[in-house]
Write an enzyme that holds these catalytic residues in place. Structure first.
Site, short mmCIF file in Angstrom:
data_model
loop_
_atom_site.label_atom_id
_atom_site.label_comp_id
_atom_site.label_asym_id
_atom_site.label_seq_id
_atom_site.Cartn_x
_atom_site.Cartn_y
_atom_site.Cartn_z
N ALA A 179 -80.62 64.18 26.15
CA ALA A 179 -79.43 63.76 26.88
C ALA A 179 -79.74 62.89 28.10
CB ALA A 179 -78.63 64.99 27.33
N ASP A 180 -80.98 62.38 28.19
CA ASP A 180 -81.35 61.59 29.37
C ASP A 180 -82.24 60.43 28.96
OD1 ASP A 180 -81.29 60.98 32.07
OD2 ASP A 180 -82.96 62.30 32.59
N LEU A 181 -81.75 59.61 28.05
CA LEU A 181 -82.58 58.57 27.43
C LEU A 181 -82.56 57.25 28.20
CD1 LEU A 181 -82.14 59.02 23.58
CD2 LEU A 181 -84.19 59.32 24.97
#
Length: 212
Positions: A90-92
């Site tokens: 969720a933090d790309l």
């Protein structure tokens, strides 16, 4: 709650091993090996990835075929995470993606993840499928079906607003449309006007898709 999980590095270790297991048999997508004997709540010891950060200078040095491979792997990986596995990074942002010399990719900083159950994953897949088939109403119906009502919610009004947004998006020439991820983010942002809430995972998914 996500922040508290991120600062306990045992969760990130678990996440790394889950991602690696989910992508077994896909050697062009890599996650760092975790060395459990040297890791605990406050220390995470993992394999060093000697890849390249995807900054502008490095990306422009890639051959067109290698650049396309990196793009396909990056986008393909998040799509598989969301719609196949129901477990996604969720933090790309670019700092968490590495490109290796053979144009394979690696993902790091695996503390923030989202999880989808089978039902939510299926509904979101049908949402994308409906948009791909120019069905604004069905797309709105599937997206609104994963929302959470609160006091004073106007669920029908929200669904109609999302349907109108979908119609405007579909009516625009394909080369001028915002990305599907941006459409999803706009749809999520509409919810507040109608006192509608989304599960945290839907917001994380929108964030992940927009970022990648």
């Amino acid at each position: 709650s996500y922040t508290l999980r991120e600062v306990d590095l045992r969760f990130e270790a678990d996440n790394a091993e889950t991602f690696a297991a989910n992508f077994t048999g896909e050697p062009d997508v890599r996650f760092p090996t975790i060395y459990r004997q040297y890791s605990n709540r406050d220390v995470l010891c993992m394999e060093f990835f000697g890849g390249h950060k995807p900054d502008a200078a490095y990306v422009h040095s890639l051959r067109p075929s290698a650049r396309q491979k990196v793009i396909d792997l990056g986008i393909g990986s998040i799509v598989k995470m969301i719609f196949r596995d129901g477990f996604f990074h969720a933090d790309l942002h670019p700092g968490n993606i590495l490109i290796f010399d053979d144009a394979s990719v690696g993902f790091i900083d695996l503390g923030m993840v989202g999880r989808f159950g089978t039902e939510t994953r299926t509904r979101m897949l049908y949402y994308v499928y409906a948009l791909a088939n120019d069905d604004a109403a069905d797309a709105a119906r599937y997206l609104s079906s994963v929302t959470i009502a609160s006091v004073g919610s106007d669920h029908d009004g929200f669904r109609r607003a999302v349907e109108d947004l979908n119609r405007r998006w579909l009516a625009a020439p394909a080369f001028r449309r915002p990305s599907l991820a941006q459409l999803l983010l706009e749809s999520v942002s509409l919810a507040g006007h109608y006192r509608i809430m989304y599960p945290g995972e839907i917001v994380l998914m929108a964030k992940a898709l927009v970022t990648v």
